[in-house]
Design an enzyme around this catalytic site. Structure first.
Site, PDB file in Angstrom:
ATOM      1  N   LYS A 158     -89.724  25.855  -1.599  1.00 26.51           N
ATOM      2  CA  LYS A 158     -88.455  26.524  -1.903  1.00 26.51           C
ATOM      3  C   LYS A 158     -87.957  27.136  -0.600  1.00 26.51           C
ATOM      4  O   LYS A 158     -88.242  28.294  -0.294  1.00 26.51           O
ATOM      5  CB  LYS A 158     -88.649  27.590  -2.990  1.00 26.51           C
ATOM      6  CG  LYS A 158     -88.840  26.979  -4.375  1.00 26.51           C
ATOM      7  CD  LYS A 158     -89.038  28.044  -5.439  1.00 26.51           C
ATOM      8  CE  LYS A 158     -87.742  28.643  -5.927  1.00 26.51           C
ATOM      9  NZ  LYS A 158     -87.002  27.800  -6.870  1.00 26.51           N
TER      10      LYS A 158
HETATM   11  N1  PPE Z   1     -86.375  22.494  -9.484  1.00 30.84           N
HETATM   12  C1  PPE Z   1     -85.652  23.261  -8.659  1.00 30.84           C
HETATM   13  C2  PPE Z   1     -84.801  22.620  -7.622  1.00 30.84           C
HETATM   14  C3  PPE Z   1     -85.725  24.653  -8.786  1.00 30.84           C
HETATM   15  O1  PPE Z   1     -85.031  25.422  -7.966  1.00 30.84           O
HETATM   16  C4  PPE Z   1     -86.538  25.225  -9.793  1.00 30.84           C
HETATM   17  C5  PPE Z   1     -86.604  26.707  -9.965  1.00 30.84           C
HETATM   18  C6  PPE Z   1     -87.285  24.368 -10.627  1.00 30.84           C
HETATM   19  C7  PPE Z   1     -87.180  23.011 -10.434  1.00 30.84           C
HETATM   20  C8  PPE Z   1     -88.226  24.901 -11.669  1.00 30.84           C
HETATM   21  O2  PPE Z   1     -89.370  25.472 -11.049  1.00 30.84           O
HETATM   22  P1  PPE Z   1     -90.201  26.653 -11.740  1.00 30.84           P
HETATM   23  O3  PPE Z   1     -89.342  27.862 -11.714  1.00 30.84           O
HETATM   24  O4  PPE Z   1     -91.426  26.784 -10.893  1.00 30.84           O
HETATM   25  O5  PPE Z   1     -90.515  26.224 -13.126  1.00 30.84           O
HETATM   26  N2  PPE Z   1     -85.378  27.357  -9.744  1.00 30.84           N
HETATM   27  C9  PPE Z   1     -85.383  28.785  -9.505  1.00 30.84           C
HETATM   28  C10 PPE Z   1     -84.102  29.278  -8.890  1.00 30.84           C
HETATM   29  C11 PPE Z   1     -82.928  29.370  -9.787  1.00 30.84           C
HETATM   30  C12 PPE Z   1     -81.769  30.039  -9.100  1.00 30.84           C
HETATM   31  O6  PPE Z   1     -80.640  29.773  -9.478  1.00 30.84           O
HETATM   32  O7  PPE Z   1     -81.978  30.868  -8.184  1.00 30.84           O
HETATM   33  C13 PPE Z   1     -85.818  29.549 -10.749  1.00 30.84           C
HETATM   34  O8  PPE Z   1     -85.729  29.037 -11.862  1.00 30.84           O
HETATM   35  O9  PPE Z   1     -86.288  30.667 -10.583  1.00 30.84           O
END
Ligand code: PPE
Length: 317
Positions: A158
């Site tokens: 990230k």
């Molecule tokens: N893909 C992406 C690109 C992504 O950013 C997230 C989290 C996920 C999948 C899901 O990952 P996880 O949270 O580990 O299940 N996105 C984060 C940011 C959102 C935002 O707008 O800021 C989140 O859900 O916290």
């Protein structure tokens, strides 16, 4: 109303929210040289509990490793800082945003001469894709943008700058009247949403794109795969083509912010009956019962704030 709390954890100290500032020549502001996490804490009968804190902090440290950001804190220190910040702000539930970034020293792409700052912010954040999203589902489009290729960026990390790709896809979807976008990888296979992973249900089985397909390997994705197995569903990590989306029985997004959000249409084509499907609902019920402490935490996913922070720091007994 801007998201806020009383206190920000900043470089090891608590500072009042409004004083948590950086210089406009901070390297990260110009080049996206930051890494971050998104974590949720849920209200439970035993006070706030952080969902899979350890896994999130391991990913944070790995993101920093890839970005060559040297974190001045250990994993344990960062985990403790998250718990203490929730207590300091007297929050029952919240969204937690750890962020490490290169600060102000000089311009130039290789920013390793700039100081590294670390902050942990805790803010209230309800449903990610709108009030009704969890029950009614969302309308999504397949983005005209592609997810970055595996040799273009680091999808397991990230990293701030990489999220320009996600901003393009989210803004396009919003402008065209959709809640969110589904993004294909460079080969044309389904990767994920702008900020969520995606699951497809067909004939009682679950499918999700594999980790190598330019996705962020989400912690919610991993949790949902575990819960699906627990409930007796088969889960396959395999490539999904765009047309498979349209004929799915159910589709849903997973993510920390999005939690488990049903997708009711793609490109205006209704998915299944055009509303939340039964397997999606079953997984939601299981997920929320565990994170809210209503069912036993059989996988050890919850970290109770007031079991780790002296009670004097917060309001709970
Ligand atoms: N893909 C992406 C690109 C992504 O950013 C997230 C989290 C996920 C999948 C899901 O990952 P996880 O949270 O580990 O299940 N996105 C984060 C940011 C959102 C935002 O707008 O800021 C989140 O859900 O916290």
């Amino acid at each position: 109303m801007p998201m806020r709390a009383d206190w920000m954890w900043m470089d090891g100290e608590f500072v009042p929210w409004d004083d948590a500032k950086v210089h406009v020549f901070a390297h990260a502001l110009h080049y996206g040289s930051s890494v971050f996490e998104g974590i949720r804490a849920y209200a439970t009968p035993r006070g706030p509990a952080v969902f899979r804190l350890h896994e999130h902090m391991v990913r944070f440290i790995n993101s920093a490793r890839i970005m060559r950001i040297e974190l001045p804190y250990s994993l344990e220190e960062l985990e403790q800082a998250v718990l203490t910040t929730i207590a300091k702000n007297n929050l029952d539930s919240c969204y937690i945003r750890p962020l490490a970034f290169r600060g102000y020293d000089r311009l130039g792409l290789d920013g390793r001469g700039c100081p590294v700052h670390v902050i942990i912010g805790t803010v209230p954040w309800g449903t990610y894709l709108g009030e009704e999203a969890l029950a009614q589902g969302v309308d999504v489009m397949v983005s005209s943008w592609r997810r970055f290729a595996p040799n273009t960026a680091a999808s397991v990390a990230k990293i701030g700058g990489q999220y320009v790709n996600s901003q393009f896809t989210a803004m396009e979807a919003h402008d065209l009247g959709y809640h969110e976008a589904i993004v294909l990888d460079v080969h044309g296979y389904v990767a994920e949403g702008s900020g969520e992973n995606i699951f497809l249900v067909k004939d009682g089985k679950l499918y999700t794109p594999p980790a190598y397909q330019s996705i962020l390997p989400g912690i919610t994705r991993d949790s949902v795969m575990t819960l699906a197995h627990d409930l007796g569903y088969e889960v396959y990590e395999q490539p999904i083509s765009r047309d498979m989306l349209y004929v799915a029985d159910e589709l849903f997004f997973t993510g920390t912010a999005a939690e488990i959000t049903p997708i009711r249409s793609v490109d205006r084509i209704p998915i299944g009956k055009g509303s939340r499907g039964p397997i999606t609902q079953r997984l939601q019920e299981e997920f929320f019962a565990i994170v809210r402490g209503e069912k036993p935490d059989r996988h050890g996913w919850l970290r109770y704030v007031y079991e780790s922070v002296p009670t004097a720091e917060g309001k709970h007994p």
